[in-house]
Design a protein around this motif. Structure first.
Motif, PDB file in Angstrom:
ATOM      1  N   LYS A  76       2.797  10.954  -8.853  1.00 64.61           N
ATOM      2  CA  LYS A  76       1.928  11.305 -10.352  1.00 64.61           C
ATOM      3  C   LYS A  76       1.226  12.534 -10.010  1.00 64.61           C
ATOM      4  CE  LYS A  76      -1.995   9.752 -13.052  1.00 64.61           C
ATOM      5  NZ  LYS A  76      -2.843   8.623 -13.102  1.00 64.61           N
ATOM      6  N   LEU A  77       0.754  12.583  -8.722  1.00 67.28           N
ATOM      7  CA  LEU A  77      -0.212  13.712  -8.293  1.00 67.28           C
ATOM      8  C   LEU A  77       0.894  15.016  -8.391  1.00 67.28           C
ATOM      9  CD1 LEU A  77      -2.776  14.981  -7.246  1.00 67.28           C
ATOM     10  CD2 LEU A  77      -2.086  14.485  -4.914  1.00 67.28           C
TER      11      LEU A  77
ATOM     12  N   LYS B  58       1.991   1.840  -3.442  1.00 70.22           N
ATOM     13  CA  LYS B  58       0.935   2.398  -4.443  1.00 70.22           C
ATOM     14  C   LYS B  58       0.801   3.855  -3.915  1.00 70.22           C
ATOM     15  CE  LYS B  58      -1.430  -1.958  -4.874  1.00 70.22           C
ATOM     16  NZ  LYS B  58      -2.768  -2.545  -4.942  1.00 70.22           N
ATOM     17  N   THR B  59       0.912   4.303  -2.606  1.00 65.75           N
ATOM     18  CA  THR B  59       0.637   5.608  -2.303  1.00 65.75           C
ATOM     19  C   THR B  59       1.596   6.422  -2.764  1.00 65.75           C
ATOM     20  OG1 THR B  59      -0.672   4.921  -0.122  1.00 65.75           O
ATOM     21  CG2 THR B  59       0.253   7.205  -0.319  1.00 65.75           C
TER      22      THR B  59
ATOM     23  N   ARG C 102       0.874  -1.185   0.069  1.00 69.07           N
ATOM     24  CA  ARG C 102      -0.066  -0.145  -0.039  1.00 69.07           C
ATOM     25  C   ARG C 102       0.703   1.295   0.116  1.00 69.07           C
ATOM     26  NH1 ARG C 102      -5.294  -1.034   3.827  1.00 69.07           N
ATOM     27  NH2 ARG C 102      -5.991  -2.788   2.989  1.00 69.07           N
TER      28      ARG C 102
ATOM     29  N   SER D 186       3.684   6.001  -5.423  1.00 69.46           N
ATOM     30  CA  SER D 186       3.139   5.964  -6.874  1.00 69.46           C
ATOM     31  C   SER D 186       2.222   7.261  -7.120  1.00 69.46           C
ATOM     32  CB  SER D 186       2.942   4.886  -7.413  1.00 69.46           C
ATOM     33  OG  SER D 186       3.842   3.810  -7.425  1.00 69.46           O
ATOM     34  N   PHE D 187       1.123   7.100  -6.413  1.00 71.94           N
ATOM     35  CA  PHE D 187       0.103   7.904  -6.330  1.00 71.94           C
ATOM     36  C   PHE D 187       0.461   9.440  -6.082  1.00 71.94           C
ATOM     37  CE2 PHE D 187      -3.349  10.662  -4.760  1.00 71.94           C
ATOM     38  CZ  PHE D 187      -4.159  10.646  -5.695  1.00 71.94           C
ATOM     39  N   MET D 188       1.414   9.665  -5.065  1.00 76.34           N
ATOM     40  CA  MET D 188       1.946  10.925  -5.031  1.00 76.34           C
ATOM     41  C   MET D 188       2.846  11.531  -5.879  1.00 76.34           C
ATOM     42  SD  MET D 188       0.530  11.765  -2.043  1.00 76.34           S
ATOM     43  CE  MET D 188       1.400  13.310  -1.594  1.00 76.34           C
TER      44      MET D 188
END
Length: 465
Positions: free
Chosen positions: A385-386, A378-379, A375, A381-383
Protein backbone atom coordinates in the motif's frame (compact mmCIF):
# COMPACT_ATOMS: atom_id res chain seq x y z
CA UNK A 1 16.24 21.79 -20.45
CA UNK A 2 17.15 24.47 -23.07
CA UNK A 3 20.15 26.47 -21.82
CA UNK A 4 18.74 29.57 -23.57
CA UNK A 5 16.27 29.77 -20.69
CA UNK A 6 19.12 30.72 -18.30
CA UNK A 7 21.09 33.07 -20.63
CA UNK A 8 19.33 36.27 -19.52
CA UNK A 9 18.87 35.17 -15.89
CA UNK A 10 21.21 35.58 -12.95
CA UNK A 11 20.78 32.77 -10.39
CA UNK A 12 21.76 32.83 -6.74
CA UNK A 13 24.05 30.20 -5.24
CA UNK A 14 21.05 28.75 -3.39
CA UNK A 15 19.12 28.50 -6.67
CA UNK A 16 21.95 26.56 -8.32
CA UNK A 17 22.38 24.26 -5.28
CA UNK A 18 18.64 23.60 -5.13
CA UNK A 19 18.60 22.88 -8.86
CA UNK A 20 21.46 20.39 -8.43
CA UNK A 21 19.86 18.76 -5.37
CA UNK A 22 16.44 18.37 -7.04
CA UNK A 23 17.94 17.04 -10.29
CA UNK A 24 20.17 14.47 -8.56
CA UNK A 25 17.40 13.33 -6.21
CA UNK A 26 14.92 12.81 -9.04
CA UNK A 27 17.31 11.26 -11.57
CA UNK A 28 19.88 9.20 -9.59
CA UNK A 29 18.22 6.85 -7.09
CA UNK A 30 18.17 3.07 -6.69
CA UNK A 31 21.87 2.84 -7.65
CA UNK A 32 24.18 -0.08 -6.79
CA UNK A 33 27.85 0.86 -6.39
CA UNK A 34 30.84 -1.38 -5.63
CA UNK A 35 34.09 -0.17 -4.09
CA UNK A 36 36.67 -0.42 -1.29
CA UNK A 37 35.90 1.30 2.05
CA UNK A 38 38.28 4.02 3.27
CA UNK A 39 38.22 6.93 5.77
CA UNK A 40 35.49 5.20 7.82
CA UNK A 41 34.25 7.00 10.96
CA UNK A 42 31.17 7.16 13.21
CA UNK A 43 29.94 10.45 14.70
CA UNK A 44 28.18 11.01 18.02
CA UNK A 45 24.76 10.45 16.39
CA UNK A 46 25.84 6.97 15.19
CA UNK A 47 25.85 8.07 11.54
CA UNK A 48 28.50 6.41 9.32
CA UNK A 49 30.70 8.60 7.11
CA UNK A 50 33.17 7.01 4.72
CA UNK A 51 34.38 6.89 1.11
CA UNK A 52 34.65 4.12 -1.45
CA UNK A 53 37.31 3.92 -4.14
CA UNK A 54 38.18 1.72 -7.10
CA UNK A 55 41.37 0.63 -8.83
CA UNK A 56 41.21 3.67 -11.15
CA UNK A 57 41.64 6.10 -8.27
CA UNK A 58 38.07 7.45 -8.29
CA UNK A 59 36.59 8.36 -4.90
CA UNK A 60 32.94 8.73 -3.81
CA UNK A 61 31.90 10.16 -0.43
CA UNK A 62 29.16 8.15 1.31
CA UNK A 63 26.77 8.64 4.23
CA UNK A 64 24.77 5.93 6.03
CA UNK A 65 22.47 7.44 8.64
CA UNK A 66 21.73 5.71 11.96
CA UNK A 67 18.16 5.00 10.87
CA UNK A 68 19.62 2.88 8.06
CA UNK A 69 22.70 1.28 9.64
CA UNK A 70 21.26 -0.08 12.90
CA UNK A 71 20.57 -3.52 11.37
CA UNK A 72 23.57 -3.73 9.00
CA UNK A 73 27.06 -5.16 9.44
CA UNK A 74 29.58 -2.44 10.24
CA UNK A 75 32.31 -2.23 7.56
CA UNK A 76 36.01 -1.61 8.10
CA UNK A 77 38.64 0.16 6.04
CA UNK A 78 39.73 -2.12 3.22
CA UNK A 79 36.43 -4.05 2.97
CA UNK A 80 35.02 -4.55 -0.52
CA UNK A 81 31.33 -3.61 -0.34
CA UNK A 82 28.26 -3.22 -2.55
CA UNK A 83 26.13 -0.16 -1.69
CA UNK A 84 22.52 0.55 -2.64
CA UNK A 85 21.19 4.11 -2.45
CA UNK A 86 20.94 7.49 -4.19
CA UNK A 87 23.00 10.57 -4.98
CA UNK A 88 22.38 13.80 -3.06
CA UNK A 89 23.85 17.31 -3.03
CA UNK A 90 24.44 19.10 0.29
CA UNK A 91 23.72 22.77 -0.41
CA UNK A 92 25.47 24.27 2.63
CA UNK A 93 28.68 22.35 2.12
CA UNK A 94 28.51 22.34 -1.68
CA UNK A 95 29.43 18.65 -1.77
CA UNK A 96 28.11 15.56 -3.54
CA UNK A 97 27.37 12.44 -1.43
CA UNK A 98 25.97 8.95 -1.89
CA UNK A 99 23.24 8.20 0.67
CA UNK A 100 23.43 4.50 1.57
CA UNK A 101 20.20 2.56 2.14
CA UNK A 102 21.78 -0.91 2.20
CA UNK A 103 25.35 -2.18 2.62
CA UNK A 104 26.61 -5.67 1.87
CA UNK A 105 30.19 -6.94 2.14
CA UNK A 106 31.21 -8.44 -1.18
CA UNK A 107 31.35 -12.23 -0.90
CA UNK A 108 29.76 -12.54 2.60
CA UNK A 109 26.27 -13.04 1.24
CA UNK A 110 27.53 -15.56 -1.33
CA UNK A 111 29.23 -17.67 1.39
CA UNK A 112 26.15 -17.60 3.63
CA UNK A 113 23.91 -18.59 0.72
CA UNK A 114 26.23 -21.47 -0.22
CA UNK A 115 26.28 -22.80 3.38
CA UNK A 116 22.49 -22.55 3.62
CA UNK A 117 22.13 -24.43 0.33
CA UNK A 118 24.48 -27.14 1.61
CA UNK A 119 22.59 -27.37 4.92
CA UNK A 120 19.28 -27.96 3.12
CA UNK A 121 20.90 -30.60 0.90
CA UNK A 122 22.34 -32.69 3.76
CA UNK A 123 19.23 -32.25 5.88
CA UNK A 124 17.19 -33.73 3.05
CA UNK A 125 19.61 -36.68 2.93
CA UNK A 126 18.96 -37.30 6.64
CA UNK A 127 22.50 -36.52 7.84
CA UNK A 128 21.13 -34.40 10.71
CA UNK A 129 18.44 -36.85 11.89
CA UNK A 130 18.45 -37.81 15.58
CA UNK A 131 18.19 -41.48 14.59
CA UNK A 132 21.76 -41.28 13.24
CA UNK A 133 23.21 -39.92 16.50
CA UNK A 134 25.39 -42.19 18.67
CA UNK A 135 25.56 -41.85 22.46
CA UNK A 136 28.65 -41.57 24.64
CA UNK A 137 30.11 -44.90 25.79
CA UNK A 138 29.78 -45.78 29.48
CA UNK A 139 33.54 -45.94 29.91
CA UNK A 140 35.83 -43.47 28.17
CA UNK A 141 39.53 -44.21 28.39
CA UNK A 142 40.93 -42.33 25.37
CA UNK A 143 39.87 -39.02 23.81
CA UNK A 144 40.82 -38.01 20.27
CA UNK A 145 41.06 -34.31 19.42
CA UNK A 146 41.10 -32.94 15.86
CA UNK A 147 42.44 -29.37 16.15
CA UNK A 148 45.53 -27.20 15.72
CA UNK A 149 48.57 -28.27 17.72
CA UNK A 150 49.57 -24.63 18.40
CA UNK A 151 46.25 -23.03 19.33
CA UNK A 152 44.71 -22.36 22.74
CA UNK A 153 42.04 -25.06 22.21
CA UNK A 154 44.29 -28.06 22.90
CA UNK A 155 45.67 -26.41 26.08
CA UNK A 156 42.16 -25.69 27.40
CA UNK A 157 41.06 -29.29 26.83
CA UNK A 158 44.24 -30.68 28.45
CA UNK A 159 43.80 -28.50 31.54
CA UNK A 160 40.18 -29.58 32.05
CA UNK A 161 40.79 -33.32 31.51
CA UNK A 162 43.82 -33.35 33.83
CA UNK A 163 41.77 -31.67 36.55
CA UNK A 164 38.60 -33.78 36.19
CA UNK A 165 39.91 -37.15 34.91
CA UNK A 166 43.66 -37.34 35.42
CA UNK A 167 44.16 -40.89 34.11
CA UNK A 168 42.37 -40.36 30.77
CA UNK A 169 44.46 -40.77 27.61
CA UNK A 170 44.44 -37.99 24.98
CA UNK A 171 45.44 -38.32 21.32
CA UNK A 172 45.96 -35.19 19.20
CA UNK A 173 45.25 -35.34 15.46
CA UNK A 174 46.80 -32.01 14.34
CA UNK A 175 45.22 -30.16 11.42
CA UNK A 176 44.70 -26.76 9.86
CA UNK A 177 41.62 -25.01 11.26
CA UNK A 178 41.16 -22.26 8.62
CA UNK A 179 42.34 -21.14 5.21
CA UNK A 180 42.85 -22.97 1.94
CA UNK A 181 43.04 -26.74 2.33
CA UNK A 182 41.78 -26.76 5.92
CA UNK A 183 38.69 -28.84 5.12
CA UNK A 184 40.81 -31.60 3.52
CA UNK A 185 43.15 -31.89 6.54
CA UNK A 186 40.25 -31.90 9.03
CA UNK A 187 38.42 -34.65 7.11
CA UNK A 188 41.65 -36.65 6.73
CA UNK A 189 42.29 -36.58 10.49
CA UNK A 190 38.74 -37.76 11.23
CA UNK A 191 39.17 -40.68 8.84
CA UNK A 192 42.59 -41.44 10.32
CA UNK A 193 41.18 -41.70 13.84
CA UNK A 194 38.53 -44.14 12.60
CA UNK A 195 41.03 -46.23 10.62
CA UNK A 196 43.22 -46.69 13.71
CA UNK A 197 40.22 -47.17 16.08
CA UNK A 198 42.39 -45.00 18.29
CA UNK A 199 39.88 -43.47 20.70
CA UNK A 200 36.47 -43.84 22.33
CA UNK A 201 35.32 -40.26 21.57
CA UNK A 202 36.50 -37.82 18.88
CA UNK A 203 36.29 -34.05 19.49
CA UNK A 204 36.43 -31.78 16.41
CA UNK A 205 37.35 -28.38 17.85
CA UNK A 206 38.58 -24.86 17.13
CA UNK A 207 38.22 -21.41 18.73
CA UNK A 208 36.00 -18.57 17.60
CA UNK A 209 36.34 -16.64 14.36
CA UNK A 210 34.52 -14.97 11.47
CA UNK A 211 32.10 -16.76 9.17
CA UNK A 212 34.91 -17.19 6.62
CA UNK A 213 37.22 -18.64 9.32
CA UNK A 214 34.62 -21.26 10.33
CA UNK A 215 33.68 -22.11 6.72
CA UNK A 216 35.82 -25.32 6.55
CA UNK A 217 33.59 -26.89 9.25
CA UNK A 218 30.59 -26.41 6.93
CA UNK A 219 32.32 -28.00 3.93
CA UNK A 220 31.13 -31.21 2.26
CA UNK A 221 34.43 -32.97 3.07
CA UNK A 222 34.06 -32.47 6.83
CA UNK A 223 30.33 -33.26 6.85
CA UNK A 224 30.88 -36.55 5.01
CA UNK A 225 33.80 -37.54 7.28
CA UNK A 226 31.80 -36.91 10.47
CA UNK A 227 28.74 -38.73 9.12
CA UNK A 228 30.78 -41.83 8.24
CA UNK A 229 32.65 -41.90 11.58
CA UNK A 230 32.15 -45.05 13.67
CA UNK A 231 33.54 -43.19 16.69
CA UNK A 232 31.21 -40.92 18.66
CA UNK A 233 31.88 -37.35 17.47
CA UNK A 234 31.55 -34.05 19.34
CA UNK A 235 31.52 -30.77 17.38
CA UNK A 236 33.03 -27.94 19.47
CA UNK A 237 33.63 -25.16 16.94
CA UNK A 238 33.64 -21.45 17.78
CA UNK A 239 31.47 -19.93 20.48
CA UNK A 240 27.94 -20.66 21.70
CA UNK A 241 26.44 -18.38 19.01
CA UNK A 242 28.29 -20.13 16.13
CA UNK A 243 26.51 -22.96 14.29
CA UNK A 244 28.66 -24.49 11.53
CA UNK A 245 27.18 -27.53 9.77
CA UNK A 246 29.49 -29.83 11.77
CA UNK A 247 27.29 -29.06 14.81
CA UNK A 248 24.26 -30.56 13.05
CA UNK A 249 25.88 -33.73 11.69
CA UNK A 250 27.99 -34.63 14.76
CA UNK A 251 26.56 -36.93 17.45
CA UNK A 252 26.90 -34.23 20.13
CA UNK A 253 27.26 -30.45 19.91
CA UNK A 254 29.32 -28.53 22.50
CA UNK A 255 29.10 -24.75 22.77
CA UNK A 256 32.89 -24.44 23.23
CA UNK A 257 35.94 -26.76 23.24
CA UNK A 258 36.07 -26.47 27.06
CA UNK A 259 32.44 -27.58 27.26
CA UNK A 260 33.32 -30.62 25.11
CA UNK A 261 36.08 -31.59 27.56
CA UNK A 262 33.61 -31.36 30.45
CA UNK A 263 31.11 -33.56 28.59
CA UNK A 264 33.57 -36.43 27.98
CA UNK A 265 34.96 -36.29 31.55
CA UNK A 266 31.58 -35.98 33.30
CA UNK A 267 31.11 -39.68 34.24
CA UNK A 268 34.71 -40.12 35.37
CA UNK A 269 34.48 -36.92 37.42
CA UNK A 270 31.23 -38.04 39.11
CA UNK A 271 32.67 -41.48 39.89
CA UNK A 272 35.73 -39.84 41.39
CA UNK A 273 33.55 -37.61 43.59
CA UNK A 274 31.40 -40.56 44.71
CA UNK A 275 34.46 -42.67 45.64
CA UNK A 276 35.98 -39.75 47.52
CA UNK A 277 32.76 -39.28 49.50
CA UNK A 278 32.67 -42.99 50.48
CA UNK A 279 36.34 -43.01 51.51
CA UNK A 280 35.86 -39.86 53.58
CA UNK A 281 32.82 -41.33 55.37
CA UNK A 282 34.59 -44.61 56.15
CA UNK A 283 37.67 -42.83 57.46
CA UNK A 284 35.54 -40.60 59.69
CA UNK A 285 33.70 -43.64 61.15
CA UNK A 286 36.94 -45.47 61.94
CA UNK A 287 38.47 -42.37 63.54
CA UNK A 288 35.35 -41.93 65.66
CA UNK A 289 35.63 -45.52 67.00
CA UNK A 290 39.36 -45.18 67.66
CA UNK A 291 38.88 -41.91 69.53
CA UNK A 292 36.15 -43.43 71.66
CA UNK A 293 38.36 -46.44 72.53
CA UNK A 294 41.30 -44.16 73.24
CA UNK A 295 39.24 -42.23 75.77
CA UNK A 296 38.10 -45.44 77.41
CA UNK A 297 41.70 -46.66 77.73
CA UNK A 298 42.78 -43.37 79.28
CA UNK A 299 40.09 -43.66 81.94
CA UNK A 300 41.23 -47.15 82.97
CA UNK A 301 42.53 -47.36 86.57
CA UNK A 302 46.08 -48.29 87.36
CA UNK A 303 44.71 -51.21 89.34
CA UNK A 304 45.81 -54.39 87.59
CA UNK A 305 42.56 -56.22 87.91
CA UNK A 306 40.64 -53.18 86.82
CA UNK A 307 43.08 -52.76 83.94
CA UNK A 308 42.70 -56.40 82.93
CA UNK A 309 38.96 -56.13 83.19
CA UNK A 310 38.92 -52.98 81.15
CA UNK A 311 41.33 -54.48 78.63
CA UNK A 312 39.00 -57.42 78.20
CA UNK A 313 36.18 -54.96 77.75
CA UNK A 314 38.28 -53.05 75.23
CA UNK A 315 39.00 -56.27 73.36
CA UNK A 316 35.30 -56.94 73.26
CA UNK A 317 34.71 -53.44 71.96
CA UNK A 318 37.45 -53.90 69.38
CA UNK A 319 35.81 -57.13 68.23
CA UNK A 320 32.56 -55.27 67.95
CA UNK A 321 34.35 -52.56 66.00
CA UNK A 322 35.89 -55.16 63.71
CA UNK A 323 32.47 -56.73 63.22
CA UNK A 324 31.02 -53.29 62.50
CA UNK A 325 33.86 -52.65 60.09
CA UNK A 326 33.11 -55.92 58.27
CA UNK A 327 29.43 -55.04 58.15
CA UNK A 328 30.26 -51.60 56.75
CA UNK A 329 32.56 -53.10 54.13
CA UNK A 330 29.78 -55.49 53.11
CA UNK A 331 27.30 -52.63 52.89
CA UNK A 332 29.53 -50.40 50.77
CA UNK A 333 28.80 -52.35 47.52
CA UNK A 334 25.08 -52.20 48.34
CA UNK A 335 25.32 -48.46 48.84
CA UNK A 336 27.27 -48.13 45.61
CA UNK A 337 24.56 -50.09 43.78
CA UNK A 338 21.92 -47.86 45.39
CA UNK A 339 23.79 -44.75 44.30
CA UNK A 340 24.10 -46.11 40.73
CA UNK A 341 20.39 -46.92 40.67
CA UNK A 342 19.50 -43.45 41.95
CA UNK A 343 21.75 -41.89 39.29
CA UNK A 344 20.05 -43.96 36.57
CA UNK A 345 16.61 -42.94 37.86
CA UNK A 346 17.69 -39.28 37.98
CA UNK A 347 19.07 -39.50 34.44
CA UNK A 348 15.83 -41.09 33.19
CA UNK A 349 13.75 -38.41 34.92
CA UNK A 350 15.97 -35.71 33.44
CA UNK A 351 15.62 -37.14 29.93
CA UNK A 352 11.82 -37.29 30.29
CA UNK A 353 11.77 -33.70 31.54
CA UNK A 354 13.92 -32.68 28.57
CA UNK A 355 11.52 -34.39 26.18
CA UNK A 356 8.59 -32.52 27.73
CA UNK A 357 10.50 -29.26 27.49
CA UNK A 358 11.39 -29.93 23.85
CA UNK A 359 7.74 -30.69 23.06
CA UNK A 360 6.67 -27.46 24.77
CA UNK A 361 9.37 -25.48 22.94
CA UNK A 362 8.29 -27.02 19.60
CA UNK A 363 4.70 -25.95 20.25
CA UNK A 364 5.79 -22.44 21.20
CA UNK A 365 8.05 -22.28 18.13
CA UNK A 366 5.13 -23.29 15.88
CA UNK A 367 2.88 -20.65 17.48
CA UNK A 368 5.60 -18.04 17.01
CA UNK A 369 6.05 -18.97 13.35
CA UNK A 370 2.29 -18.67 12.77
CA UNK A 371 2.22 -15.30 14.52
CA UNK A 372 5.27 -14.12 12.55
CA UNK A 373 3.61 -15.29 9.31
CA UNK A 374 0.50 -13.25 10.13
CA UNK A 375 2.55 -10.20 11.02
CA UNK A 376 4.71 -10.62 7.93
CA UNK A 377 1.58 -10.76 5.76
CA UNK A 378 0.25 -7.57 7.35
CA UNK A 379 3.63 -5.89 6.91
CA UNK A 380 3.78 -6.93 3.23
CA UNK A 381 0.26 -5.56 2.66
CA UNK A 382 1.22 -2.30 4.36
CA UNK A 383 4.42 -2.06 2.27
CA UNK A 384 2.49 -2.72 -0.96
CA UNK A 385 0.00 0.00 0.00
CA UNK A 386 2.83 2.38 0.90
CA UNK A 387 4.62 1.60 -2.39
CA UNK A 388 1.42 2.30 -4.34
CA UNK A 389 0.95 5.60 -2.53
CA UNK A 390 4.60 6.55 -3.16
CA UNK A 391 4.27 5.75 -6.88
CA UNK A 392 1.09 7.84 -7.10
CA UNK A 393 2.81 10.70 -5.26
CA UNK A 394 5.84 10.52 -7.57
CA UNK A 395 3.61 10.56 -10.64
CA UNK A 396 1.77 13.61 -9.28
CA UNK A 397 5.11 15.40 -8.71
CA UNK A 398 6.25 14.54 -12.25
CA UNK A 399 2.99 15.88 -13.74
CA UNK A 400 3.34 19.11 -11.72
CA UNK A 401 6.96 19.54 -12.86
CA UNK A 402 5.96 18.95 -16.46
CA UNK A 403 3.22 21.62 -16.23
CA UNK A 404 5.74 24.02 -14.69
CA UNK A 405 8.19 23.25 -17.50
CA UNK A 406 5.51 23.91 -20.14
CA UNK A 407 4.85 27.32 -18.56
CA UNK A 408 8.57 28.11 -18.62
CA UNK A 409 8.80 27.13 -22.31
CA UNK A 410 5.77 29.26 -23.15
CA UNK A 411 7.31 32.28 -21.39
CA UNK A 412 10.63 31.70 -23.15
CA UNK A 413 8.92 31.38 -26.53
CA UNK A 414 7.03 34.64 -25.97
CA UNK A 415 10.32 36.46 -25.19
CA UNK A 416 12.24 34.90 -28.09
CA UNK A 417 13.16 37.65 -30.61
CA UNK A 418 13.04 35.12 -33.45
CA UNK A 419 9.34 34.69 -32.83
CA UNK A 420 8.85 38.47 -33.34
CA UNK A 421 10.73 38.32 -36.65
CA UNK A 422 8.37 35.58 -37.83
CA UNK A 423 5.51 38.06 -37.54
CA UNK A 424 7.04 40.40 -40.19
CA UNK A 425 9.36 42.55 -38.09
CA UNK A 426 13.11 43.02 -38.64
CA UNK A 427 16.15 44.13 -36.62
CA UNK A 428 18.48 46.97 -37.77
CA UNK A 429 22.08 47.16 -36.50
CA UNK A 430 25.07 49.32 -37.41
CA UNK A 431 28.45 48.10 -38.67
CA UNK A 432 29.48 47.48 -35.03
CA UNK A 433 26.50 45.20 -34.42
CA UNK A 434 24.75 47.73 -32.14
CA UNK A 435 20.97 47.73 -32.19
CA UNK A 436 19.43 50.91 -33.77
CA UNK A 437 16.12 51.82 -32.20
CA UNK A 438 15.62 55.36 -33.71
CA UNK A 439 16.14 57.02 -37.16
CA UNK A 440 17.91 59.91 -35.42
CA UNK A 441 20.90 57.65 -34.87
CA UNK A 442 21.28 56.93 -38.63
CA UNK A 443 23.30 59.16 -40.97
CA UNK A 444 23.00 59.41 -44.78
CA UNK A 445 25.48 57.06 -46.43
CA UNK A 446 25.82 54.88 -43.31
CA UNK A 447 25.97 51.09 -43.85
CA UNK A 448 23.35 49.07 -42.00
CA UNK A 449 22.61 45.38 -41.39
CA UNK A 450 18.97 44.32 -41.51
CA UNK A 451 18.04 40.94 -39.97
CA UNK A 452 14.91 39.18 -41.24
CA UNK A 453 13.33 35.88 -40.19
CA UNK A 454 15.24 33.93 -42.86
CA UNK A 455 18.49 35.89 -43.19
CA UNK A 456 20.39 39.22 -43.22
CA UNK A 457 21.14 41.95 -45.84
CA UNK A 458 23.57 44.86 -46.04
CA UNK A 459 22.06 48.29 -46.90
CA UNK A 460 23.25 51.88 -47.39
CA UNK A 461 21.26 54.94 -46.30
CA UNK A 462 20.32 57.08 -49.34
CA UNK A 463 17.92 59.51 -47.79
CA UNK A 464 16.74 60.46 -44.33
CA UNK A 465 13.22 61.89 -43.65
Amino acid sequence: MNNAFFEDRILSVSDVCKLLSDSLTEMFWGLNVEGEVCNFKVNSSKHWYFSIKDDKGSLLNCTCFASRNWNQEKPENGDLVVLSGSLSFWAKGGSLSFNVDKLRKKGAGDLRAEIEKRRAYYQELGYFDASNKKILPDEIKTIGIVTSETGAVIHDILNITRRRAKGMNILLFPCMVQGDGAEETIAARIRQANNFCACDVLIIARGGGSEEDLAPYSSSEVIEAIHKSDIVTISAVGHDSDYPLSDFVADIRASTPSAAAEIVTEKAYRSKERLFTLETGLEAAILKILNANRKKLESVSIDKETIIRKLLGAKSILKEAEGLNRVMRKKIPDHRMLIDRLEDEAETSLKEACKRRKSLISGLEQDMRQEMGIRLGKTCSFMEKLTLECNMGMKAIVRAKRKQLDVFFAEASALNPLAILCRGYSIVTDDQGRLIKSSRKINVGQELTITFRDGKIKAETKEKK
